[in-house]
Design a protein around this motif. Structure first.
Motif, PDB file in Angstrom:
ATOM      1  N   ILE A 121      15.298-112.975  31.927  1.00 39.17           N
ATOM      2  CA  ILE A 121      14.446-112.763  30.761  1.00 39.17           C
ATOM      3  C   ILE A 121      13.118-113.481  30.971  1.00 39.17           C
ATOM      4  N   VAL A 122      12.031-112.777  30.700  1.00 38.30           N
ATOM      5  CA  VAL A 122      10.690-113.369  30.756  1.00 38.30           C
ATOM      6  C   VAL A 122      10.060-113.222  29.374  1.00 38.30           C
ATOM      7  N   LEU A 123       9.694-114.345  28.787  1.00 33.73           N
ATOM      8  CA  LEU A 123       8.995-114.315  27.498  1.00 33.73           C
ATOM      9  C   LEU A 123       7.521-114.605  27.736  1.00 33.73           C
ATOM     10  N   ILE A 124       6.657-113.804  27.108  1.00 32.43           N
ATOM     11  CA  ILE A 124       5.212-113.938  27.324  1.00 32.43           C
ATOM     12  C   ILE A 124       4.508-114.251  26.008  1.00 32.43           C
ATOM     13  N   PRO A 125       4.346-115.552  25.685  1.00 32.76           N
ATOM     14  CA  PRO A 125       3.552-115.930  24.520  1.00 32.76           C
ATOM     15  C   PRO A 125       2.112-116.293  24.895  1.00 32.76           C
ATOM     16  N   ALA A 126       1.736-116.115  26.153  1.00 28.66           N
ATOM     17  CA  ALA A 126       0.422-116.535  26.640  1.00 28.66           C
ATOM     18  C   ALA A 126      -0.700-115.820  25.901  1.00 28.66           C
ATOM     19  N   GLY A 127      -1.800-116.529  25.712  1.00 27.31           N
ATOM     20  CA  GLY A 127      -2.967-115.930  25.079  1.00 27.31           C
ATOM     21  C   GLY A 127      -3.623-116.893  24.114  1.00 27.31           C
ATOM     22  N   VAL A 128      -4.709-116.441  23.489  1.00 20.99           N
ATOM     23  CA  VAL A 128      -5.413-117.287  22.532  1.00 20.99           C
ATOM     24  C   VAL A 128      -4.882-116.995  21.131  1.00 20.99           C
ATOM     25  N   PRO A 129      -4.806-118.005  20.269  1.00 18.85           N
ATOM     26  CA  PRO A 129      -4.306-117.795  18.907  1.00 18.85           C
ATOM     27  C   PRO A 129      -5.381-117.237  17.993  1.00 18.85           C
ATOM     28  N   ARG A 130      -4.948-116.688  16.882  1.00 17.15           N
ATOM     29  CA  ARG A 130      -5.902-116.217  15.889  1.00 17.15           C
ATOM     30  C   ARG A 130      -6.515-117.384  15.126  1.00 17.15           C
ATOM     31  N   LYS A 131      -7.723-117.174  14.649  1.00 23.70           N
ATOM     32  CA  LYS A 131      -8.418-118.137  13.799  1.00 23.70           C
ATOM     33  C   LYS A 131      -8.754-117.458  12.477  1.00 23.70           C
ATOM     34  N   PRO A 132      -9.113-118.216  11.456  1.00 26.72           N
ATOM     35  CA  PRO A 132      -9.420-117.592  10.162  1.00 26.72           C
ATOM     36  C   PRO A 132     -10.449-116.471  10.293  1.00 26.72           C
ATOM     37  N   GLY A 133     -10.164-115.359   9.633  1.00 30.67           N
ATOM     38  CA  GLY A 133     -11.073-114.226   9.672  1.00 30.67           C
ATOM     39  C   GLY A 133     -10.834-113.272  10.823  1.00 30.67           C
ATOM     40  N   MET A 134     -10.006-113.684  11.792  1.00 32.90           N
ATOM     41  CA  MET A 134      -9.725-112.834  12.938  1.00 32.90           C
ATOM     42  C   MET A 134      -8.508-111.958  12.665  1.00 32.90           C
ATOM     43  N   THR A 135      -8.583-110.719  13.111  1.00 30.96           N
ATOM     44  CA  THR A 135      -7.406-109.855  13.105  1.00 30.96           C
ATOM     45  C   THR A 135      -6.759-109.952  14.479  1.00 30.96           C
ATOM     46  N   ARG A 136      -5.561-109.395  14.583  1.00 29.06           N
ATOM     47  CA  ARG A 136      -4.916-109.382  15.891  1.00 29.06           C
ATOM     48  C   ARG A 136      -5.733-108.580  16.895  1.00 29.06           C
ATOM     49  N   ASP A 137      -6.409-107.541  16.415  1.00 26.37           N
ATOM     50  CA  ASP A 137      -7.213-106.738  17.317  1.00 26.37           C
ATOM     51  C   ASP A 137      -8.430-107.492  17.842  1.00 26.37           C
ATOM     52  N   ASP A 138      -8.911-108.483  17.083  1.00 28.47           N
ATOM     53  CA  ASP A 138     -10.032-109.290  17.559  1.00 28.47           C
ATOM     54  C   ASP A 138      -9.665-110.040  18.837  1.00 28.47           C
ATOM     55  N   LEU A 139      -8.382-110.271  19.010  1.00 30.70           N
ATOM     56  CA  LEU A 139      -7.911-111.002  20.180  1.00 30.70           C
ATOM     57  C   LEU A 139      -7.780-110.105  21.397  1.00 30.70           C
ATOM     58  N   PHE A 140      -7.995-108.833  21.189  1.00 31.60           N
ATOM     59  CA  PHE A 140      -7.543-107.863  22.179  1.00 31.60           C
ATOM     60  C   PHE A 140      -8.083-108.100  23.588  1.00 31.60           C
ATOM     61  N   ASN A 141      -9.386-108.175  23.737  1.00 29.86           N
ATOM     62  CA  ASN A 141      -9.940-108.211  25.088  1.00 29.86           C
ATOM     63  C   ASN A 141      -9.452-109.403  25.901  1.00 29.86           C
ATOM     64  N   THR A 142      -9.414-110.580  25.262  1.00 33.99           N
ATOM     65  CA  THR A 142      -8.946-111.770  25.985  1.00 33.99           C
ATOM     66  C   THR A 142      -7.470-111.662  26.325  1.00 33.99           C
ATOM     67  N   ASN A 143      -6.666-111.387  25.341  1.00 33.86           N
ATOM     68  CA  ASN A 143      -5.221-111.364  25.570  1.00 33.86           C
ATOM     69  C   ASN A 143      -4.783-110.173  26.413  1.00 33.86           C
ATOM     70  N   ALA A 144      -5.509-109.071  26.327  1.00 31.54           N
ATOM     71  CA  ALA A 144      -5.159-107.899  27.128  1.00 31.54           C
ATOM     72  C   ALA A 144      -5.259-108.216  28.615  1.00 31.54           C
ATOM     73  N   SER A 145      -6.304-108.920  29.007  1.00 31.47           N
ATOM     74  CA  SER A 145      -6.468-109.279  30.418  1.00 31.47           C
ATOM     75  C   SER A 145      -5.376-110.235  30.880  1.00 31.47           C
ATOM     76  N   ILE A 146      -5.039-111.185  30.025  1.00 34.38           N
ATOM     77  CA  ILE A 146      -3.989-112.149  30.355  1.00 34.38           C
ATOM     78  C   ILE A 146      -2.656-111.442  30.551  1.00 34.38           C
ATOM     79  N   VAL A 147      -2.306-110.585  29.611  1.00 32.38           N
ATOM     80  CA  VAL A 147      -1.030-109.872  29.683  1.00 32.38           C
ATOM     81  C   VAL A 147      -0.995-108.932  30.883  1.00 32.38           C
TER      82      VAL A 147
END
Length: 336
Positions: free
Chosen positions: A91-117
């Motif tokens: 089993i591999v769990l992938i929680p890697a990425g940047v967290p959300r901040k106030p005012g951010m949607t999950r989609d706001d995280l997309f470009n950074t976390n997409a590259s990481i994943v």
């Protein structure tokens, strides 16, 4: 059935019949550390491999002092370190990425976390192509399709082994209902389907012991946007990490139980699903029966009332876009 206490009653006290290696990618982060702690306490895990861009060896050393049987190692942030962390993992769990901040949607995280994943998925496809991959990194509606596209390109995609962790939505729903009804959350079996962000999260209260709650707009909104509640309360210091870690550990525990022969293990999860493929939606979260090969059975949504049908209709519109966004990202950004 989906009681929040399961991770305690089943994982911590069960006598494991088969032990296994579990890897956490992003193990030094806000989700990764408590997730790794919960996995260290799980007697079904014999080897815990931790990886992050910084800090994993320290987290590993810290956890290794806990007096449970499993061994723990934190790996260096190199290509070879990542490969070693993944080799032999079930089993591999992938929680890697940047967290959300106030005012951010999950989609706001997309470009950074997409590259990481994307990059972590490539490593998984190379080093542990037969592992169960549990994606926690947001936006899950898009990151799970990213992993599938990477595995397809590598020629190792198995739809039964890829999961988006939506367990937290069910955990929240049972907790919030128990607050309203004055009940024990473990007795509240709330089905939640769709995706893992905003309006794509569809709680089906009509299928619970409290069907009247399907008309409770405030409750529905709280389940759909519970993450925002945490982000706001943390005032810029992060998003849901502790509850998400518990949800990830519960999903991993369920997969381990199923892999070790337990029958009837059912969890809600975002998977490659036939339910709405005729509408061009390749992934959907619903109840899934788990087994030694990963996904054994995908349950249909079941009967819904008029309010829930409208929620589902809205969900499908956004979900289709989210999934396509992940696929388009890989096409435009294949990486090295």
């Amino acid at each position: 059935m989906f009681a929040a206490s399961r991770i305690q009653t089943r994982a911590f006290s069960a006598s494991a019949r088969q032990l296994t290696k579990v890897s956490v990618l992003g193990a030094a982060g806000g989700i990764g550390q408590p997730l790794s702690l919960l996995l260290k306490l799980n007697p079904r895990v014999s080897e815990l491999a931790l990886y992050d861009i910084r800090g994993a060896p320290g987290v590993g050393a810290d956890l290794s002092h806990i007096n449970t049987k499993s061994t723990v190692k934190g790996y260096e942030p190199t290509a070879s370190g990542l490969a070693d962390a993944l080799k032999g993992s079930e089993i591999v769990l992938i929680p890697a990425g940047v967290p959300r901040k106030p005012g951010m949607t999950r989609d706001d995280l997309f470009n950074t976390n997409a590259s990481i994943v994307r990059d972590l998925a490539k490593a998984c496809a190379e080093s542990c192509p037969e592992a169960n991959i549990l994606v926690i990194s947001n936006p899950v509606n898009s990151t799970v399709p990213i992993v599938s596209e990477i595995f397809k390109k590598a020629g190792v995609y198995n739809p039964k082994r890829l999961f988006g962790v939506t367990t937290l939505d069910v955990v929240r729903a049972s907790r919030f209902v128990s607050e309203i009804k004055g009940t024990d959350p473990k007795d509240e079996n709330i089905t939640v389907v769709g995706g893992h962000s905003g309006v794509t999260i569809v709680p089906l209260f009509s299928q619970s012991k409290h069907p009247e709650l399907s008309k409770n707009e405030q409750l529905i909104h709280r389940v759909q946007f519970g993450g925002d509640e945490v982000v706001k309360a943390k005032d810029g210091a992060g998003s849901a990490t502790l509850s998400m870690a518990m949800a990830g550990a519960r999903m991993a525990e369920s997969l381990l139980r199923a892999a070790q022969g337990e029958k009837g293990v059912i969890e809600p999860t975002f998977v490659d699903s036939p339910l709405y493929k005729d509408q061009g939606i390749d992934f959907f979260a619903s109840k899934v029966e788990l087994g030694p090969n990963g996904v054994e059975k995908i349950y249909p949504v079941g009967p819904v009332d008029e309010v829930e049908q409208k929620l589902l209709d809205a969900c499908l519109v956004d979900l289709k876009k989210n999934i396509q966004k992940g696929k388009d990202f890989v096409a435009a950004n294949p990486g090295k």
